[in-house]
Design an enzyme around this catalytic site. Structure first.
Site, PDB file in Angstrom:
ATOM      1  N   LYS A  12     -26.238  -8.989  -0.219  1.00 60.18           N
ATOM      2  CA  LYS A  12     -26.230  -7.521  -0.333  1.00 60.18           C
ATOM      3  C   LYS A  12     -24.847  -6.993   0.017  1.00 60.18           C
ATOM      4  O   LYS A  12     -24.052  -7.657   0.698  1.00 60.18           O
ATOM      5  CB  LYS A  12     -27.268  -6.875   0.594  1.00 60.18           C
ATOM      6  CG  LYS A  12     -27.117  -7.149   2.108  1.00 60.18           C
ATOM      7  CD  LYS A  12     -26.121  -6.315   2.859  1.00 60.18           C
ATOM      8  CE  LYS A  12     -26.095  -6.642   4.352  1.00 60.18           C
ATOM      9  NZ  LYS A  12     -24.897  -6.186   5.058  1.00 60.18           N
ATOM     10  N   ASP A 137     -31.539  -6.432   9.045  1.00 64.87           N
ATOM     11  CA  ASP A 137     -31.277  -6.473   7.602  1.00 64.87           C
ATOM     12  C   ASP A 137     -32.369  -7.216   6.820  1.00 64.87           C
ATOM     13  O   ASP A 137     -32.309  -7.278   5.592  1.00 64.87           O
ATOM     14  CB  ASP A 137     -29.934  -7.163   7.318  1.00 64.87           C
ATOM     15  CG  ASP A 137     -28.747  -6.256   7.604  1.00 64.87           C
ATOM     16  OD1 ASP A 137     -28.970  -5.050   7.848  1.00 64.87           O
ATOM     17  OD2 ASP A 137     -27.609  -6.754   7.579  1.00 64.87           O
TER      18      ASP A 137
HETATM   19  O1  C5P Z   1     -30.498  -7.349  13.805  1.00 68.62           O
HETATM   20  P1  C5P Z   1     -29.321  -8.270  13.736  1.00 68.62           P
HETATM   21  O2  C5P Z   1     -29.582  -9.592  14.387  1.00 68.62           O
HETATM   22  O3  C5P Z   1     -28.758  -8.380  12.371  1.00 68.62           O
HETATM   23  O4  C5P Z   1     -28.188  -7.546  14.587  1.00 68.62           O
HETATM   24  C1  C5P Z   1     -27.121  -8.223  15.203  1.00 68.62           C
HETATM   25  C2  C5P Z   1     -26.546  -7.363  16.323  1.00 68.62           C
HETATM   26  O5  C5P Z   1     -25.931  -6.196  15.754  1.00 68.62           O
HETATM   27  C3  C5P Z   1     -27.580  -6.814  17.283  1.00 68.62           C
HETATM   28  O6  C5P Z   1     -27.769  -7.687  18.344  1.00 68.62           O
HETATM   29  C4  C5P Z   1     -26.933  -5.516  17.746  1.00 68.62           C
HETATM   30  O7  C5P Z   1     -26.002  -5.794  18.760  1.00 68.62           O
HETATM   31  C5  C5P Z   1     -26.150  -5.057  16.556  1.00 68.62           C
HETATM   32  N1  C5P Z   1     -26.850  -4.041  15.728  1.00 68.62           N
HETATM   33  C6  C5P Z   1     -26.918  -2.727  16.171  1.00 68.62           C
HETATM   34  N2  C5P Z   1     -27.537  -1.780  15.408  1.00 68.62           N
HETATM   35  C7  C5P Z   1     -28.088  -2.100  14.209  1.00 68.62           C
HETATM   36  C8  C5P Z   1     -28.026  -3.424  13.731  1.00 68.62           C
HETATM   37  C9  C5P Z   1     -27.397  -4.377  14.520  1.00 68.62           C
HETATM   38  O8  C5P Z   1     -26.421  -2.395  17.252  1.00 68.62           O
HETATM   39  N3  C5P Z   1     -28.680  -1.142  13.483  1.00 68.62           N
END
Ligand code: C5P
Length: 284
Positions: A12, A137
């Site tokens: 994406k 995501d």
């Molecule tokens: O959800 P994911 O594992 O992809 O996110 C990785 C890191 O990115 C999370 O631990 C967080 O620190 C940050 N994040 C965030 N806000 C979001 C998505 C991700 O702060 N909407």
């Protein structure tokens, strides 16, 4: 049992990304436009009746049980109570940690594919809710359509975007997503806008709020963004490291990609409004 499926797990791009707040749990509230591109990993899923979940090959730096593919399969297994297992084989094309959503897409293809293979009949909404436990995501990849996303990326509204040809550059370094989101200088107070307003402006008005801080902290990314911007407006996807620019024709994109390819790993990919995963399974 010998049922087996091979399915794509597409990449994406975040065509725009605004950060509109920070929640109590540390996650950030976003407004973003997600679009799939025709660049895919492929996952082969084979059902087995001994209940084991086995990823056949090691992915560098990721222990077997931490791999999002394995975690997604086990989550679905627990949630559904099925006694079936799966052997999973990943053919990896997408760079890891590049902002193209490869890991999340692999998890989504596992959920959607095993739902099919194990004949669980869970809805895409239910699979997206499960996927959110694995990463912010994952839901959009389960959803399967270009989307305007709010919340942490899980409140999705399908949209139809233009479908240009993209030049995508990987500047050869990796970005820490938590590091970017925790950076004290990150802009987190963009004023929320409506989806209609976001779409109205179109690509020339789109920006990524992570870009300024990522450019400052990672000079090779700034260099690649500035290089690509000579030819067309260039954007970071997610928190990077990959960046992209849109071109009207494949030929125009390929001409720039050829130049970029002399310095960085570069891809040309077509923008899509439906996920190749959903096309393959006849969902949409
Ligand atoms: O959800 P994911 O594992 O992809 O996110 C990785 C890191 O990115 C999370 O631990 C967080 O620190 C940050 N994040 C965030 N806000 C979001 C998505 C991700 O702060 N909407």
């Amino acid at each position: 049992m010998n049922a087996q499926l091979t399915l794509p797990a597409p990449a994406k791009l975040n065509r725009m990304l605004h950060i509109v707040g920070r929640r109590e749990d540390g996650y950030h509230s976003l407004q973003t436009l997600f679009q799939f591109i025709d660049l895919n990993d492929h996952l082969t899923l084979a059902a087995r009746d001994d209940g084991h979940i086995q990823l056949t090959q090691a992915v560098t730096g990721v222990p077997h049980d931490d791999n999002l593919i394995v975690r997604a399969a086990r989550l679905l297994q627990r949630h559904s109570g099925t006694l079936l297992g799966a052997t999973l084989t990943i053919n990896k094309q997408l760079p890891m940690g590049g902002g193209l959503g490869g890991g999340s897409s692999n998890a989504a293809t596992t959920l959607v594919g095993l739902n099919h293979l194990w004949q669980l009949h869970l809805s895409l909404e239910e699979l997206a809710r499960l996927g959110l436990q694995l990463g912010a995501d994952v839901p959009v990849f389960v959803h399967g359509h270009s989307a305007w996303a709010e919340g942490i990326g899980e409140q999705l509204t399908s949209v139809t975007l233009d479908t240009p040809w993209f030049v995508i550059i990987h500047p050869g370094i990796s970005v820490s997503t938590p590091g970017v989101f925790q950076d004290p200088q990150l802009t987190r107070d963009s004023r929320p806008i409506t989806m209609a307003r976001a779409l109205q402006g179109g690509a020339p008005k789109w920006r990524n709020d992570c870009e300024a801080i990522v450019k400052e902290r990672y000079p090779p990314i700034a260099e690649a963004l500035d290089w690509l911007a000579q030819y067309a407006p260039s954007r970071l996807t997610g928190t990077g490291a990959c960046l992209f620019a849109a071109f009207e024709t494949q030929q125009a994109a390929q001409a720039i990609a050829q130049l970029a390819g002399q310095r960085w790993p570069t891809w040309v990919a077509h923008g899509l409004n439906t996920s190749p995963l959903h096309d393959a399974l006849g969902y949409l």
